[in-house]
Design a protein around this motif. Structure first.
Motif, short mmCIF file in Angstrom:
data_model
loop_
_atom_site.label_atom_id
_atom_site.label_comp_id
_atom_site.label_asym_id
_atom_site.label_seq_id
_atom_site.Cartn_x
_atom_site.Cartn_y
_atom_site.Cartn_z
N GLY A 52 0.73 -0.99 0.02
CA GLY A 52 -0.05 0.09 -0.02
C GLY A 52 0.71 1.11 -0.07
N TYR A 53 0.21 2.43 -0.40
CA TYR A 53 1.04 3.72 -0.30
C TYR A 53 1.52 4.13 0.89
N LEU A 54 0.74 3.81 1.98
CA LEU A 54 1.46 4.11 3.38
C LEU A 54 2.65 3.55 3.69
N GLU A 55 2.69 2.32 3.38
CA GLU A 55 3.94 1.44 3.80
C GLU A 55 5.14 1.79 2.76
N SER A 56 4.92 2.30 1.68
CA SER A 56 5.86 2.37 0.76
C SER A 56 6.83 3.51 0.89
N SER A 57 8.07 3.28 0.63
CA SER A 57 9.34 4.16 1.32
C SER A 57 9.39 5.35 0.16
N SER A 58 8.77 4.95 -1.01
CA SER A 58 9.00 6.29 -1.94
C SER A 58 7.62 7.01 -2.39
N ALA A 59 6.44 6.52 -2.04
CA ALA A 59 5.38 6.78 -2.69
C ALA A 59 5.18 8.41 -2.25
N ALA A 60 5.28 8.84 -0.89
CA ALA A 60 5.41 10.04 -0.48
C ALA A 60 6.07 11.03 -1.27
N ASP A 82 -1.98 -8.34 10.40
CA ASP A 82 -1.32 -9.41 9.94
C ASP A 82 -2.27 -10.60 9.49
N LEU A 83 -3.19 -11.15 10.44
CA LEU A 83 -4.01 -12.09 10.27
C LEU A 83 -4.94 -12.05 9.03
N SER A 84 -5.42 -10.86 8.74
CA SER A 84 -6.22 -10.53 7.50
C SER A 84 -5.57 -10.71 6.34
N LEU A 85 -4.24 -10.18 6.45
CA LEU A 85 -3.32 -10.14 5.26
C LEU A 85 -3.16 -11.74 5.06
N TYR A 86 -2.86 -12.47 6.08
CA TYR A 86 -2.73 -14.05 5.90
C TYR A 86 -3.82 -14.59 5.07
N ASN A 87 -5.06 -14.33 5.75
CA ASN A 87 -6.14 -14.97 5.12
C ASN A 87 -6.53 -14.49 3.52
N MET A 88 -5.78 -13.16 3.06
CA MET A 88 -6.14 -12.77 1.69
C MET A 88 -5.31 -13.60 1.23
N ASN A 144 -0.54 -19.88 12.33
CA ASN A 144 0.40 -20.49 13.06
C ASN A 144 1.74 -20.83 12.31
N GLU A 145 1.54 -21.54 11.29
CA GLU A 145 2.77 -21.90 10.35
C GLU A 145 3.30 -20.65 9.48
N TYR A 146 2.41 -19.92 9.29
CA TYR A 146 2.81 -18.51 8.37
C TYR A 146 3.73 -17.74 9.27
N SER A 147 3.20 -17.85 10.52
CA SER A 147 4.23 -16.86 11.33
C SER A 147 5.63 -17.52 11.79
N GLU A 148 5.62 -18.70 11.53
CA GLU A 148 6.99 -19.32 11.74
C GLU A 148 7.94 -18.72 10.79
N ILE A 149 7.26 -18.41 9.58
CA ILE A 149 8.17 -17.67 8.51
C ILE A 149 8.33 -16.39 8.82
N THR A 150 7.33 -15.61 9.18
CA THR A 150 7.36 -14.28 9.44
C THR A 150 8.00 -13.88 10.68
N LYS A 160 7.68 -13.53 2.52
CA LYS A 160 6.68 -13.22 3.79
C LYS A 160 7.47 -12.96 5.14
N ARG A 161 8.71 -12.97 5.00
CA ARG A 161 9.35 -12.81 6.05
C ARG A 161 9.60 -11.10 6.43
N LYS A 162 9.21 -10.43 5.50
CA LYS A 162 9.08 -8.87 5.71
C LYS A 162 7.86 -8.50 5.88
N HIS A 163 6.65 -9.31 5.87
CA HIS A 163 5.29 -8.90 6.08
C HIS A 163 5.06 -8.16 7.47
#
Length: 228
Positions: free
Chosen positions: A1-9, A37-43, A60-66, A86-89
């Motif tokens: 998303g735009y908010l998290e983009s380091s260059s969008a602003a 984060d859980l909502s992102l996982y579901n998406m 739970n398994e997804y979080s082992e990665i992140t 996903k480690r950066k999510h």
């Protein structure tokens, strides 16, 4: 998303001429980071073509990665290094870092910051604030309500809720965000006290405890009760 983009602003600032920049308005709606984060996982799961082939079958398994990088940094046992972006999510929930980027470029008065729960639970009042901030008539949104949840498009996977998350995992993810959340509160409180934010921006309420329902489910299981 735009908010998290380091260059969008910075990109937007460069694209718009000076006279147009002053007229621009931005809105950031911040959701409690664990819930986000859980909502992102579901998406992500809903978009997988073959969910059964995924390296993770639950949050739970997804979080082992992140959580890998954060466990490694703190000297925790991490096991085999996952080869996944996903480690950066979890950084998507570093709202203090993201707001700082936008404030540095655009200042604070052009960015309205709202709590997601407030938007959902008090939609009418929030839409009035948004309309005032944008210089619009709020009457078309009178009595509007927003859904408290959405449905997965995919029928191949089960949508998980916080009650499906193991309590230790929930708390560990929460602790990754905790210092960021505290800093966010400090930033917003200071900016509000100094009257640097838009006049339509209310004091930012604390996020609800993301693991409360997970803890209650665990307690009921411990007593041998159903989950209800």
């Amino acid at each position: 998303g735009y908010l998290e983009s380091s260059s969008a602003a910075e990109t937007l600032f460069e694209v718009y001429p000076e006279d147009a920049r002053k007229k621009l308005r931005f809105i950031a709606i911040l959701r409690e980071p664990v819930a986000r984060d859980l909502s992102l996982y579901n998406m992500i799961r809903s978009m997988q073509k073959n969910p059964s082939d995924s390296p993770y079958q639950s949050y739970n398994e997804y979080s082992e990665i992140t959580l890998y990088d954060y466990r490694k940094r703190n000297g925790r046992e991490v096991g085999r290094e996952p080869k996944s972006n996903k480690r950066k999510h979890l950084r998507k929930g570093f709202y203090d870092e993201q707001l700082s980027q936008w404030w540095d470029v655009w200042g604070k008065e052009q960015l309205l910051v709202l709590n997601y729960d407030t938007v959902v639970q008090n939609t009418s009042n929030t839409m009035q604030r948004v309309a005032d901030f944008l210089g619009l008539d709020a009457s078309p949104w009178a009595g509007a309500e927003l859904p408290h949840s959405n449905e997965l498009v995919s029928k191949k996977v089960k949508k998980e809720s916080i009650r499906d998350v193991d309590m230790p995992i929930c708390r560990e993810v929460e602790q990754v965000f905790a210092p960021r959340v505290r800093h966010l509160y400090e930033m917003l409180s200071e900016a509000h006290a100094d009257q640097l934010v838009p006049p339509q921006q209310p004091p930012f309420p604390p996020f609800t405890d993301p693991c409360l329902e997970a803890r209650q489910v665990k307690e009921r299981r411990g007593r041998g009760e159903g989950e209800g």
